[in-house]
Each structure stands twice: as structure tokens, then as C-alpha cells.
Motif scaffolding. Structure first.
Motif, PDB file in Angstrom:
ATOM      1  N   HIS A 107       0.808  -1.229   0.000  1.00 23.19           N
ATOM      2  CA  HIS A 107       0.000   0.000   0.000  1.00 23.19           C
ATOM      3  C   HIS A 107       0.840   1.277   0.000  1.00 23.19           C
ATOM      4  N   ARG A 110      -0.937   4.614  -4.049  1.00 27.62           N
ATOM      5  CA  ARG A 110      -2.373   4.565  -4.283  1.00 27.62           C
ATOM      6  C   ARG A 110      -2.646   3.710  -5.514  1.00 27.62           C
ATOM      7  N   PHE A 111      -3.615   2.852  -5.439  1.00 29.71           N
ATOM      8  CA  PHE A 111      -4.049   1.960  -6.517  1.00 29.71           C
ATOM      9  C   PHE A 111      -3.096   0.789  -6.770  1.00 29.71           C
ATOM     10  N   ALA A 112      -2.023   0.665  -5.986  1.00 30.58           N
ATOM     11  CA  ALA A 112      -1.092  -0.456  -6.161  1.00 30.58           C
ATOM     12  C   ALA A 112      -1.103  -1.326  -4.905  1.00 30.58           C
ATOM     13  N   GLU A 113      -1.010  -2.635  -5.110  1.00 34.88           N
ATOM     14  CA  GLU A 113      -0.955  -3.551  -3.977  1.00 34.88           C
ATOM     15  C   GLU A 113       0.298  -3.315  -3.140  1.00 34.88           C
TER      16      GLU A 113
END
Length: 124
Positions: A107, A110-113
Motif C-alpha cells: 500500500h 495509491r491503486f497499487a498492492e
């Protein structure tokens, strides 16, 4: 995955999840975060196979304990630094011929694992 040379063993430490202080933002400096560690270690295992005794093998438990202690008892600004220090711990063992360490910071974007850094070292 690459083919192993005869007599070589590959140890994989998979998904070692630890908590540490990592980052440069105030929130990161003040709060522990998860990191996920994966390592690949190659070493000559002929003697371990022949003798079937721990003294002839690379003790992955000892290595893992050292990684855990280092991560949990230190602070890191950068993933690169943390990854290199873990690689250095593994390479302290003379039996290790090649090691690769990947550290994920879940995390972080943003928007990525997760975001990860991978470093490797080799001994002739």
C-alpha cells in the motif's frame, strides 16, 4: 526459474511479513508498517546431502532469525537501504554463492498492492 548447477541447493524464504519503521514521511517515521520479504539463496549442498547433518547445511532458520531481528529493531528511510542490509546479512554466510532479496512495502502507492525493491549479490 533458472536451472541449478549440480550440487547446488536453492533456499527460498517466502512471504516473511514483518513490521518496522520505514519511510520518510512523518506518519511513516512514527508508525510501524508491514514489509514483506522474499529471499532466494543458492549454496553448494553436496556435503549436506551426503552427511545428512545440519552442520553441513546452510541453516536457514539462523538466517531468518537474523533478518527478523534486524528489521524489527531498526528504522529505515528507504526500501533500497533495508533490502541491501538484509542481503548483507545473508551474504555474511560464507557458504552462500548467490542471494536475491525482494522487499515489498504494501500500500505504498495509491491503486497499487505494493512497491518492491530487489537486490542481489554473488560470490565467485
Amino acid at each position: 526459474m533458472e536451472r541449478l548447477e549440480p550440487g547446488m541447493a536453492r533456499i527460498r524464504i517466502k512471504n516473511l511479513r514483518l513490521r518496522t519503521f520505514i519511510g520518510i514521511k512523518e506518519e511513516e517515521i512514527n508508525n510501524r508498517q508491514d514489509v514483506l520479504i522474499n529471499a532466494r539463496i543458492l549454496y553448494p549442498a553436496d556435503s549436506a546431502v551426503a552427511e545428512n547433518e545440519i552442520d553441513h547445511a546452510l541453516n536457514y532458520r539462523t538466517i531468518t532469525k537474523a533478518l527478523i531481528s534486524h528489521v524489527e529493531n531498526n528504522r529505515f528511510a528507504l526500501l533500497e537501504r533495508l533490502t541491501q542490509e538484509l542481503l548483507d546479512i545473508i551474504m555474511q554466510h560464507a557458504q552462500v554463492r548467490y542471494a536475491e532479496v525482494e522487499v515489498d512495502k504494501p500500500h505504498a502507492l495509491r491503486f497499487a498492492e505494493s512497491v518492491s525493491i530487489t537486490l542481489s549479490a554473488e560470490r565467485p
